[in-house]
Structure formats: structure tokens, C-alpha cells
Design a protein around this motif. Structure first.
Motif, PDB file in Angstrom:
ATOM      1  N   ASP A   1      -6.108   4.323  20.092  1.00  0.00           N
ATOM      2  CA  ASP A   1      -5.771   5.515  21.930  1.00  0.00           C
ATOM      3  C   ASP A   1      -4.604   4.720  22.807  1.00  0.00           C
ATOM      4  O   ASP A   1      -4.231   3.225  22.645  1.00  0.00           O
ATOM      5  CB  ASP A   1      -7.257   4.982  23.190  1.00  0.00           C
ATOM      6  N   VAL A   2      -3.672   6.304  23.336  1.00  0.00           N
ATOM      7  CA  VAL A   2      -2.529   5.338  23.948  1.00  0.00           C
ATOM      8  C   VAL A   2      -2.552   5.155  25.128  1.00  0.00           C
ATOM      9  O   VAL A   2      -3.744   4.510  25.648  1.00  0.00           O
ATOM     10  CB  VAL A   2      -1.702   6.242  24.287  1.00  0.00           C
ATOM     11  N   LYS A   3      -1.901   3.437  24.965  1.00  0.00           N
ATOM     12  CA  LYS A   3      -2.138   2.964  26.825  1.00  0.00           C
ATOM     13  C   LYS A   3      -0.923   2.432  27.669  1.00  0.00           C
ATOM     14  O   LYS A   3       0.566   1.322  26.424  1.00  0.00           O
ATOM     15  CB  LYS A   3      -3.239   1.310  25.723  1.00  0.00           C
ATOM     16  N   VAL A   4      -1.513   2.533  28.039  1.00  0.00           N
ATOM     17  CA  VAL A   4       0.128   1.791  29.970  1.00  0.00           C
ATOM     18  C   VAL A   4      -0.813   0.920  30.156  1.00  0.00           C
ATOM     19  O   VAL A   4      -2.082   1.058  31.021  1.00  0.00           O
ATOM     20  CB  VAL A   4       0.545   2.749  30.453  1.00  0.00           C
ATOM     21  N   THR A   5      -0.500  -0.611  30.387  1.00  0.00           N
ATOM     22  CA  THR A   5      -1.767  -1.543  31.044  1.00  0.00           C
ATOM     23  C   THR A   5      -0.312  -2.491  32.342  1.00  0.00           C
ATOM     24  O   THR A   5       0.411  -2.800  31.880  1.00  0.00           O
ATOM     25  CB  THR A   5      -1.612  -2.344  30.410  1.00  0.00           C
ATOM     26  N   GLN A   6      -1.178  -1.920  33.744  1.00  0.00           N
ATOM     27  CA  GLN A   6      -1.118  -3.107  34.597  1.00  0.00           C
ATOM     28  C   GLN A   6      -1.422  -3.787  34.699  1.00  0.00           C
ATOM     29  O   GLN A   6      -2.920  -4.297  34.766  1.00  0.00           O
ATOM     30  CB  GLN A   6      -0.772  -1.980  35.827  1.00  0.00           C
ATOM     31  N   SER A   7      -1.075  -5.206  35.482  1.00  0.00           N
ATOM     32  CA  SER A   7      -1.629  -6.464  35.149  1.00  0.00           C
ATOM     33  C   SER A   7      -2.272  -6.676  36.469  1.00  0.00           C
ATOM     34  O   SER A   7      -3.356  -7.333  35.681  1.00  0.00           O
ATOM     35  CB  SER A   7      -0.494  -7.307  35.381  1.00  0.00           C
ATOM     36  N   SER A   8      -2.670  -5.869  37.105  1.00  0.00           N
ATOM     37  CA  SER A   8      -3.463  -6.138  38.123  1.00  0.00           C
ATOM     38  C   SER A   8      -4.068  -4.768  38.696  1.00  0.00           C
ATOM     39  O   SER A   8      -2.732  -3.500  38.837  1.00  0.00           O
ATOM     40  CB  SER A   8      -2.925  -6.363  39.742  1.00  0.00           C
TER      41      SER A   8
ATOM     42  N   PHE B   1       2.740   8.874  30.034  1.00  0.00           N
ATOM     43  CA  PHE B   1       1.651   8.241  29.472  1.00  0.00           C
ATOM     44  C   PHE B   1       1.263   7.346  31.235  1.00  0.00           C
ATOM     45  O   PHE B   1       2.655   6.800  30.481  1.00  0.00           O
ATOM     46  CB  PHE B   1       0.765   7.123  28.447  1.00  0.00           C
ATOM     47  N   PHE B   2       0.749   7.256  31.919  1.00  0.00           N
ATOM     48  CA  PHE B   2       0.489   6.198  32.687  1.00  0.00           C
ATOM     49  C   PHE B   2      -1.210   5.345  32.974  1.00  0.00           C
ATOM     50  O   PHE B   2      -1.422   5.604  32.528  1.00  0.00           O
ATOM     51  CB  PHE B   2      -0.208   7.447  34.420  1.00  0.00           C
ATOM     52  N   GLY B   3       0.397   4.276  33.429  1.00  0.00           N
ATOM     53  CA  GLY B   3      -1.210   3.334  33.663  1.00  0.00           C
ATOM     54  C   GLY B   3      -2.318   3.582  35.086  1.00  0.00           C
ATOM     55  O   GLY B   3      -1.994   4.786  35.529  1.00  0.00           O
ATOM     56  N   GLN B   4      -3.230   2.707  35.078  1.00  0.00           N
ATOM     57  CA  GLN B   4      -4.388   2.690  36.312  1.00  0.00           C
ATOM     58  C   GLN B   4      -3.905   2.651  37.945  1.00  0.00           C
ATOM     59  O   GLN B   4      -4.725   3.101  38.613  1.00  0.00           O
ATOM     60  CB  GLN B   4      -5.066   2.468  36.135  1.00  0.00           C
ATOM     61  N   GLY B   5      -2.648   1.802  37.826  1.00  0.00           N
ATOM     62  CA  GLY B   5      -2.450   1.986  38.945  1.00  0.00           C
ATOM     63  C   GLY B   5      -2.330   0.087  39.933  1.00  0.00           C
ATOM     64  O   GLY B   5      -3.430  -0.144  39.106  1.00  0.00           O
ATOM     65  N   THR B   6      -1.729  -0.254  40.503  1.00  0.00           N
ATOM     66  CA  THR B   6      -1.922  -1.871  41.684  1.00  0.00           C
ATOM     67  C   THR B   6      -1.614  -0.741  43.090  1.00  0.00           C
ATOM     68  O   THR B   6      -0.957  -0.521  43.331  1.00  0.00           O
ATOM     69  CB  THR B   6      -0.727  -2.567  40.690  1.00  0.00           C
ATOM     70  N   ARG B   7      -2.130  -1.079  43.479  1.00  0.00           N
ATOM     71  CA  ARG B   7      -2.866  -0.734  44.819  1.00  0.00           C
ATOM     72  C   ARG B   7      -2.104  -2.436  45.423  1.00  0.00           C
ATOM     73  O   ARG B   7      -2.774  -3.265  45.468  1.00  0.00           O
ATOM     74  CB  ARG B   7      -4.078  -0.847  45.337  1.00  0.00           C
ATOM     75  N   LEU B   8      -0.974  -2.116  46.164  1.00  0.00           N
ATOM     76  CA  LEU B   8      -0.300  -3.128  46.457  1.00  0.00           C
ATOM     77  C   LEU B   8      -0.026  -3.436  48.544  1.00  0.00           C
ATOM     78  O   LEU B   8       0.040  -2.134  49.003  1.00  0.00           O
ATOM     79  CB  LEU B   8       1.350  -3.283  46.397  1.00  0.00           C
ATOM     80  N   THR B   9      -0.954  -4.271  48.721  1.00  0.00           N
ATOM     81  CA  THR B   9      -0.803  -4.638  50.353  1.00  0.00           C
ATOM     82  C   THR B   9      -0.164  -5.753  50.573  1.00  0.00           C
ATOM     83  O   THR B   9       0.198  -6.346  50.186  1.00  0.00           O
ATOM     84  CB  THR B   9      -2.421  -4.369  50.855  1.00  0.00           C
ATOM     85  N   VAL B  10       0.878  -5.660  51.401  1.00  0.00           N
ATOM     86  CA  VAL B  10       1.904  -6.681  51.817  1.00  0.00           C
ATOM     87  C   VAL B  10       1.550  -6.868  53.140  1.00  0.00           C
ATOM     88  O   VAL B  10       1.510  -5.723  54.247  1.00  0.00           O
ATOM     89  CB  VAL B  10       3.171  -6.323  51.926  1.00  0.00           C
ATOM     90  N   VAL B  11       0.770  -8.148  53.637  1.00  0.00           N
ATOM     91  CA  VAL B  11       0.189  -8.080  55.240  1.00  0.00           C
ATOM     92  C   VAL B  11       1.392  -9.175  55.567  1.00  0.00           C
ATOM     93  O   VAL B  11       2.819  -9.742  55.294  1.00  0.00           O
ATOM     94  CB  VAL B  11      -1.071  -8.623  55.180  1.00  0.00           C
TER      95      VAL B  11
END
Lengths: 112, 113
Positions: free
Chosen positions: A1-8, A102-112
Motif C-alpha cells: 500500500d502506497v504511503k505518504v506519512t507526515q510526522s504530526s 499521493f497525499f499524506g493526512q495533513g498537519t494542522r498547524l496553529t501558531v499562537v
């Protein structure tokens, strides 16, 4: 299965911090991409890389840099995070001439 | 010239109806036009794609119509189902542009039961 993994999946960082988003693909793809996804703006290309150590600016590179030291890994760097960089970040990879990305699941980044 | 313009931004369709999403481009060097589907919490995934040498491509309930002279292409979802509720992105690619894939703004589709 192809995979793109984002760390967070989720990150919260403070204004001015240096932020690293990591992406790894296991498909031996030549091309790797970083996109930013915001409502109503779609997927905007930040940077892409078509080979190790090769990179090209996308549509919105300001405030970002990238690193690709190995074929399977593509890092997005926010040199000094700002609140307007709060967003969903998506990594993708593709192989020439097969152009399916092929895409990873994404990283939702919040900068405060 | 690199832009891909997508409409509408959001769409509500009754179950069993037809969903239609439209895209337009300017760059005649584009030679591959995919559609991606994204469910909440997931990355986009390829749904269907077309090359400009054909005017239509059908896969199950999903059809791409392509009008090369008008530089427009559209996605039709026949017999829309609640499980089709997702965000859809059109995209364009030029094989002469080192693999750069340009996306439209996205359409959020809601199919009501």
C-alpha cells in the motif's frame, strides 16, 4: 500500500519559533510537494522538489523553506512562524510520468 | 496563466440527483486534468482524470467532460449519494513543467438523504 506519512497531525507553535514539518514517502517517487490548504483558497503550492536537493518555488513560498537531502524525505521549514501561517499543510508525492499525486493526512498547524 | 478556477465553492444536492462542478484554465500547456476527492480528516485522493485528447471519461457514477476549445472541464456525479459528501478539487498538470500540479479552489459537496 502506497504511503505518504507526515510526522504530526496537530502542532501548536508560538510566534517566532522555527517549525519543521516532516514528510516521508515509501514509493520511490521523484516528485514531492508541500501544499497549504485554507477554506475557499483550495490547495496552494508552497514548494516542490523534482529530485534530491532540487527544489522549485510554488505560488506562496514567502516565509517558508524546504529541504530534500534524501529521496524519500521532504521537509518544510517555517523560519519564524507567524499567526498567518496557521493552516492545514499537506505533503504529496508523485512519479513521472505517472502523474497521480499521493497525499499524506495533513498537519494542522496553529501558531499562537 | 497558471491558475485553475473552480466553481461553485459549495453545493447541496438531494440524494439521487446530479452534482456538477466546473473548472476553467488558461494555460494551454496543461495536458492532464485530474479530480481529487477529500473526506474530513484525510488527504485528497485521486478520483478520476482525463487527458485533452478525449472529450469525456466515465468511471462508474463519475464523469469528466472536457471542452478543449473553451478551456473548461467539469465533474458530473450521477445518482449522488450521501457518501459522496466531500470536498472536490480539480487540478491541472503540464508535462513540460517538471511535475507541478496546480489545484482549483475546491467545492464542498453535501448530499442530503
Amino acid at each position: 500500500d502506497v504511503k505518504v506519512t507526515q510526522s504530526s497531525r496537530y502542532l501548536v507553535k508560538r510566534t517566532g519559533e522555527k517549525v519543521f514539518l516532516e514528510c516521508v514517502q515509501d514509493m520511490d517517487h521523484e516528485n514531492m510537494f508541500w501544499y497549504r490548504q485554507d477554506p475557499g483558497l483550495g490547495l496552494r503550492l508552497i514548494y516542490f522538489s523534482y529530485d534530491v536537493k532540487m527544489k522549485e518555488k510554488g505560488d506562496i513560498p514567502e516565509g517558508y523553506s524546504v529541504s530534500r537531502e534524501k529521496k524519500e524525505r521532504f521537509s518544510l521549514i517555517l523560519e519564524s512562524a507567524s499567526t498567518n501561517q496557521t493552516s492545514m499543510y499537506l505533503c504529496a508525492s508523485s512519479s513521472v510520468p505517472n502523474t497521480e499525486a499521493f497525499f499524506g493526512q495533513g498537519t494542522r498547524l496553529t501558531v499562537v | 496563466q497558471q491558475q485553475v478556477k473552480q466553481s461553485p465553492q459549495s453545493l447541496i444536492v438531494q440524494k439521487g440527483g446530479i452534482s456538477i462542478i466546473n473548472c476553467a484554465y488558461e494555460n494551454t500547456a496543461f495536458d492532464y486534468f485530474p479530480w481529487y476527492q477529500q473526506f474530513p480528516g484525510k488527504g485528497p485522493a485521486l478520483l478520476i482524470a482525463i487527458r485533452p485528447d478525449v472529450s469525456e471519461k466515465k468511471e462508474g457514477r463519475f464523469t469528466i467532460s472536457f471542452n478543449k476549445s473553451a478551456k473548461q472541464f467539469s465533474l458530473h456525479i450521477m445518482d449522488s449519494q450521501p457518501g459522496d459528501s466531500a470536498t472536490y478539487f480539480c487540478a491541472a498538470y503540464s508535462s513540460s513543467n517538471t511535475g507541478k500540479l496546480i489545484f482549483g479552489q475546491g467545492t464542498t459537496l453535501q448530499v442530503k438523504p
